[in-house]
Design a protein around this motif. Sequence first.
Motif, short mmCIF file in Angstrom:
data_model
loop_
_atom_site.label_atom_id
_atom_site.label_comp_id
_atom_site.label_asym_id
_atom_site.label_seq_id
_atom_site.Cartn_x
_atom_site.Cartn_y
_atom_site.Cartn_z
N GLU A 180 0.82 -1.22 0.00
CA GLU A 180 0.00 0.00 0.00
C GLU A 180 0.85 1.27 0.00
O GLU A 180 0.43 2.30 -0.54
CB GLU A 180 -0.95 0.01 1.20
CG GLU A 180 -2.12 -0.97 1.11
CD GLU A 180 -1.75 -2.40 1.41
OE1 GLU A 180 -0.62 -2.64 1.89
OE2 GLU A 180 -2.58 -3.30 1.17
N GLN A 181 2.02 1.22 0.61
CA GLN A 181 2.87 2.42 0.57
C GLN A 181 3.21 2.76 -0.88
O GLN A 181 3.14 3.91 -1.30
CB GLN A 181 4.17 2.18 1.36
CG GLN A 181 3.95 1.91 2.83
CD GLN A 181 5.28 1.66 3.52
OE1 GLN A 181 6.01 2.58 3.84
NE2 GLN A 181 5.60 0.42 3.76
N ASN A 209 2.41 5.99 -3.45
CA ASN A 209 3.49 6.69 -4.16
C ASN A 209 3.31 6.61 -5.67
O ASN A 209 3.49 7.62 -6.37
CB ASN A 209 4.84 6.10 -3.76
CG ASN A 209 5.28 6.55 -2.37
OD1 ASN A 209 4.77 7.54 -1.85
ND2 ASN A 209 6.21 5.84 -1.77
N GLU A 216 1.72 7.74 6.25
CA GLU A 216 2.82 8.70 6.01
C GLU A 216 2.89 9.09 4.53
O GLU A 216 3.08 10.25 4.19
CB GLU A 216 4.12 8.08 6.51
CG GLU A 216 5.40 8.66 5.92
CD GLU A 216 5.84 9.99 6.54
OE1 GLU A 216 5.11 10.56 7.36
OE2 GLU A 216 6.94 10.44 6.16
N GLN A 217 2.73 8.08 3.66
CA GLN A 217 2.74 8.39 2.21
C GLN A 217 1.55 9.28 1.85
O GLN A 217 1.68 10.20 1.04
CB GLN A 217 2.68 7.09 1.39
CG GLN A 217 4.02 6.38 1.23
CD GLN A 217 4.48 5.69 2.50
OE1 GLN A 217 3.70 5.40 3.40
NE2 GLN A 217 5.77 5.41 2.58
N VAL A 224 2.37 12.86 3.21
CA VAL A 224 3.46 13.60 2.54
C VAL A 224 3.16 13.83 1.06
O VAL A 224 3.27 14.95 0.57
CB VAL A 224 4.79 12.84 2.71
CG1 VAL A 224 5.87 13.41 1.80
CG2 VAL A 224 5.25 12.91 4.17
N SER A 225 2.78 12.77 0.36
CA SER A 225 2.72 12.89 -1.10
C SER A 225 1.31 13.11 -1.64
O SER A 225 1.14 13.22 -2.86
CB SER A 225 3.37 11.68 -1.76
OG SER A 225 4.76 11.70 -1.49
N LEU A 227 0.03 16.85 1.72
CA LEU A 227 1.02 17.94 1.72
C LEU A 227 1.36 18.41 0.31
O LEU A 227 1.36 19.61 0.02
CB LEU A 227 2.27 17.42 2.43
CG LEU A 227 2.94 18.26 3.50
CD1 LEU A 227 3.96 17.42 4.25
CD2 LEU A 227 3.58 19.47 2.92
#
Lengths: 321, 267
Positions: free
Chosen positions: A56-57, A61, A88-89, A92-93, A96
């Motif tokens: 999934e990360q 991405n 987190e991904q 951040v991506s 953010l």
Amino acid sequence: MIFKPLAMRDALLEKIWQAMSKDTKIFFTCADFGSPVLDKIRADFPDRFVNVGIAEQNLINISAGLALEGYTVFAYAIAPFITMRCYEQIRVSLALLSEVRQMNVNLIGVGAGYSYVVSGPTHQCYEDITLMRALPNFQVLSPADHVTSAAFFDTCINQSGPKYLRLDAQILPVIYELEPPNLSSGFHVHKRGETMCLVATGYMLHTALKVAAELSSDGFHIGVIDLFDLARFSASELQNVLQAYSGVVSLEEGFRGRGGLDSMLFEFIARRGLKTKMLNIGVEGAYHFELGTRTELHEKVGIGHHAVKEAIRKFAITLPN
Amino acid sequence: MNLKEKAHWVWLETLGIHRRAPETRLASSLSSIEIFVALYYGGVLRINPNNPRDENRDRCIISKGHGSICMYPILADLGFFPLEELKHVCESGSFLGGIPDPVIPGYETVNGSLGHGLGVGTGMAFGLKRKGSDRSVFVVAGDGELHEGANWEAIMFAAQHKLDNLHLIVDQNNISMLGYTDDIVSHGDLSSRLSAFGWDCLEVQGHDVLAVQSVLHQLKSVSGGKPKALIARTLKGRGVPGLENASLSHIINPKPELIDSLLEKFK
């Protein structure tokens, strides 16, 4: 038209499949998770479909990278994994990065609440509303039936930015039998009541409607609202509706008191200065490993039909007329 | 200026920025200078400073965010933003922070958190292929951040999809925050590992800017159906006594007088 019940995911994926032949900018990514309609997407659009595997990360991405190259991306996986495995991904991506770059990524999470009934707490999902509504720039969409789920397709296509759709894994009865709800205000008023209003999202709308109907025959006239847009609902319109009530009840298939729908409404009511009492109905306690039907599990954790009815009766007594 | 002179100028400018803004990470910015100089001045990347997100650009993802303060003088010199901005790094109102963000013209993605650039760059490379573009993606990553597992998800994906438009440049300075990577979690023979994952892999002495330039051109010209990696052997804190290859160089700030003496000696 009258709609036959479908899985939320199949109703949404059908719309995506139909659009993909005309709109060559649509890309579909998944983390090794299927559906009957997904088979059509895989077969008909192999150049705009990719299964990244159980990763999934990387799903997030790759989807972010595709979106930066101009694609409208639908990313598909089981709800707890597409939110928490890769938070987190997502932060951040998607959350953010979309602050400074135009990107359209739609996360489709299947398995809201207890909808993976016998799979246990890893596959069930009671934290996603809390987590996803914490992210600026994210839309959080929570349909109660497949008609609403399909209607969100237009939102996904027409509105840029990242979105999370929390879909039920089971086929639920149709709520909007004749036409989809108007999505613009972010909520739909099903019934107007006298002193009390239930505000539900997802599966819990079904419980709310049932309980309100039963209590109506006992002389309680309770309002019911389907809050399906948990991030961008019209605050002024919701205030107009809620300020008529002396009691508001939140119903969610997620942990109670941990930042979900209940916290959102608490904050809303406090900030807007509404003089209304609140009752929060959500999953009590912590994780549960017991097996049972969804109805049985709901009763155990305080969100079943009987538990809700009883809680509302007690709450009603405390309200001024 | 030739490439060597340019690299030296970037080294001086990076020291100067750190002298004015000690919040910036100096050591990891010194190990990657020749990599960036070769990419940006050596004819490797297609760029358009007047339109940083020109569709026809090659995409350069700077994944080792902290360790790329040396990009500030490079981007300013190339015209992405005025050189004057270099005087205001970390100051209120400046867009040049202690860790670069994509509000800076020339930066593509968010890299303050490590281990994200390769995955997003892989998605871009995949998207470029699928839309029939011949543009390339370059990702500059530190060896320390390869500890993040999401990198390896992307490494497997890129090989599976034969992304020969994707280039990973590893700034292998062998040091992360608390010491030598070999003492923390060793990458062993990184080149062999990447090869085993289906990548074409080359190595270079990462401070020989002409060698880096040459090998980057070589890599870019190959389209053999494999993603490509360049392991650049570098020194963290290069050229600064007490900092160069010191195990704690990431968190050591050289004394201002030392930087002043280096700037005076090598200008």
